[in-house]
Design an enzyme around this catalytic site. Sequence first.
Site, PDB file in Angstrom:
ATOM      1  N   GLU B 245       0.351   0.712  10.966  1.00  0.00           N
ATOM      2  CA  GLU B 245       0.376   1.313   9.628  1.00  0.00           C
ATOM      3  C   GLU B 245       1.649   0.941   8.866  1.00  0.00           C
ATOM      4  O   GLU B 245       1.614   0.648   7.673  1.00  0.00           O
ATOM      5  CB  GLU B 245       0.237   2.837   9.731  1.00  0.00           C
ATOM      6  CG  GLU B 245      -1.177   3.321  10.005  1.00  0.00           C
ATOM      7  CD  GLU B 245      -2.125   3.173   8.808  1.00  0.00           C
ATOM      8  OE1 GLU B 245      -1.644   2.895   7.692  1.00  0.00           O
ATOM      9  OE2 GLU B 245      -3.341   3.319   9.002  1.00  0.00           O
ATOM     10  N   GLU B 248       1.282  -2.633   7.755  1.00  0.00           N
ATOM     11  CA  GLU B 248       0.307  -2.787   6.669  1.00  0.00           C
ATOM     12  C   GLU B 248       0.866  -2.303   5.337  1.00  0.00           C
ATOM     13  O   GLU B 248       0.709  -2.952   4.309  1.00  0.00           O
ATOM     14  CB  GLU B 248      -0.977  -2.008   6.997  1.00  0.00           C
ATOM     15  CG  GLU B 248      -1.853  -2.641   8.052  1.00  0.00           C
ATOM     16  CD  GLU B 248      -3.104  -1.829   8.351  1.00  0.00           C
ATOM     17  OE1 GLU B 248      -3.872  -2.243   9.224  1.00  0.00           O
ATOM     18  OE2 GLU B 248      -3.296  -0.760   7.707  1.00  0.00           O
ATOM     19  N   GLU B 249       1.537  -1.149   5.356  1.00  0.00           N
ATOM     20  CA  GLU B 249       1.978  -0.549   4.093  1.00  0.00           C
ATOM     21  C   GLU B 249       3.274  -1.154   3.552  1.00  0.00           C
ATOM     22  O   GLU B 249       3.499  -1.182   2.346  1.00  0.00           O
ATOM     23  CB  GLU B 249       2.135   0.972   4.262  1.00  0.00           C
ATOM     24  CG  GLU B 249       0.810   1.683   4.492  1.00  0.00           C
ATOM     25  CD  GLU B 249       0.939   3.200   4.372  1.00  0.00           C
ATOM     26  OE1 GLU B 249       2.052   3.702   4.133  1.00  0.00           O
ATOM     27  OE2 GLU B 249      -0.090   3.883   4.522  1.00  0.00           O
TER      28      GLU B 249
END
Lengths: 367, 367
Positions: B245, B248-249
């Site tokens: 995460e 990805e962010e």
Amino acid sequence: MITAPIRASLLCFNPYNKCFSSVSSIQRFSFFSRAKSTALATGSAGLKLCFGDLCSNSQISGGVKVGAEFQFDRRSMSISSSNPSPVADQLLMENGVQPTELLIAVNDEYGGVIIEMEEPMDSEVFRSSLSASLSQWRKEGKRGVWIKLPIEHANLVEPAVKEGFWYHHAEPKYLMLVHWLPKTENTLPANASHRVGICAFVMNDEREVLVVQENAGKFKGTGVWKFPTGVIEQGEDVSLGAVREVKEETGIDTEFVEVLAFRQNHKSFFEKSDLFFVCMLRPLSFDIQKQESEIEDAKWMPVDEFTAQPFWQREGLPKHIVDVCLAKMDKGYAGFAPTPTITSSSNQSSYMYMNCQCLNQPSSSRI
Amino acid sequence: MITAPIRASLLCFNPYNKCFSSVSSIQRFSFFSRAKSTALATGSAGLKLCFGDLCSNSQISGGVKVGAEFQFDRRSMSISSSNPSPVADQLLMENGVQPTELLIAVNDEYGGVIIEMEEPMDSEVFRSSLSASLSQWRKEGKRGVWIKLPIEHANLVEPAVKEGFWYHHAEPKYLMLVHWLPKTENTLPANASHRVGICAFVMNDEREVLVVQENAGKFKGTGVWKFPTGVIEQGEDVSLGAVREVKEETGIDTEFVEVLAFRQNHKSFFEKSDLFFVCMLRPLSFDIQKQESEIEDAKWMPVDEFTAQPFWQREGLPKHIVDVCLAKMDKGYAGFAPTPTITSSSNQSSYMYMNCQCLNQPSSSRI
């Protein structure tokens, strides 16, 4: 604007009217009969109902009830059930004769809509209305479309799938289907992926641990003495579930102390994962009354005798469980204690599990 | 013993045979045509198939594939797919004319059976076979009966429900139904009840924390800078999901350090609960490349500036998150570090999260 065409269509629902030519039409009439009476009686509706002056009263929310949550990311979801979709007021003409009512829906916060079918419906009528509704929602740029189907409306599963819906999740009494209308990758919220289990370490002042032998499952007939274990029920706190399982299996009352460790395992049940929490509880009673249905035997066993069992000396999960339990008793091992907290987006209470020894939290704030 | 009646019944499946009198019979024929060819080609079968010498080859497992697990309690479940139910070999006569084949099933370890429908089937033929199978299984004292229905066989949902089945769980491509035959309380395994989310605390050597602003959801437009958050994917480890995460962010590479705390919340998504893990990760890169689809902005922010935001001073979850993160940086707070372990009932690897500071585990054993 709506009243006239609806009144015209209602004339066609007269069962003695020669215009009936198909089973579908007859079922359509009986549906409206049921739906109307139910709407008047309970205010619930599976389709938009509109009978003259009742129009203003038939703005009925079909929103799925959800609780407050801490936002993970945009795939998280909450519903604005007070915000019925405007499409519910519209009518389309099918073959220029029979009006096709659009399914009543409520908007969610992510540009999607939710339909909750509360009334029985003929599957052909449902598919026709769903198809017309999808066309309308595509025009409006809607994204995720949800249909909650109670199990008594299982006849509507196939038509929904034929219209492009797939399964999102299911509970004993309903199936939730979903469809993503945009051509972009869907950002629909994830389904539940984990089952939560607990293992309860309960030791008395004589350094005896509370152990059981099960009469079913992998441990049946092995002679292995194990800690009480169980699955957390839907909506149940880990800490309260551990206390419940110990009480059910042994009759012993306990106070939850800490989560000492947890293990995550995958594909433990079909495609699902599990989170298994090793919990320490303090005994509040000592007379054992074993559960007849699942427990072969239960007793207090000296911890040295317990750890001497070959099963608990195996590398991997069994030895890790023994290690953290002994470290808790002899080395001041700090686990995570449940601390009452409030969900940020509401007043819903929940538990935050953290290392309160390091935080020096006052004991009064613990569970 | 089986060959003769089957050959006799096959004669009736000749489409030119005058004995055809119903759509059901025709579909029954086409089902057998497809099923036979598929059985020969792939060895899969939705119904018991038996064509003379093929009998011995048609003992096909329809077992649901499940992984090894640590036993929670008897409601846990695993399948002996190598143990097909003997009822699959049996035939019943319906009205003394048309044979009704029993559904092929495999036994589970809890006295139940599992049916995995792999071939299309006419819904009337399915209901007839299911009804006959249930009668047989009741005689044999079977307990839980499972039917795994791929979504392409949605036409079989309604007949299964009419035979007394209810929904257990669903994934995008299949629906699992279940029925409990005894009069005793059912001990069927629980459905997945929790979604797992993470919050990633990532701080660099300048005491700057990695923060984002989201372009959707509750935080959209609020101006609140928050830690990266996300939902763990099916089959994904909490530690690996947190690293994913963050990458990805923000584009930042990280190494997972510890779970600092977790919060359990109920009814966060329909009837489901969530477990939200506050994780600490060590940054391995520092140049931010924000995710266009979900992130409005991302940056390194001085921790004092971050904690000064009103949102993070609110009592409840936000303040708890700040407290454990600061305690980790300044007070030697001990969280749970993932330690590779082995599932007791198999060689499947998984992670045990525990307070390794207290256990004095060598760092090499950490993730």
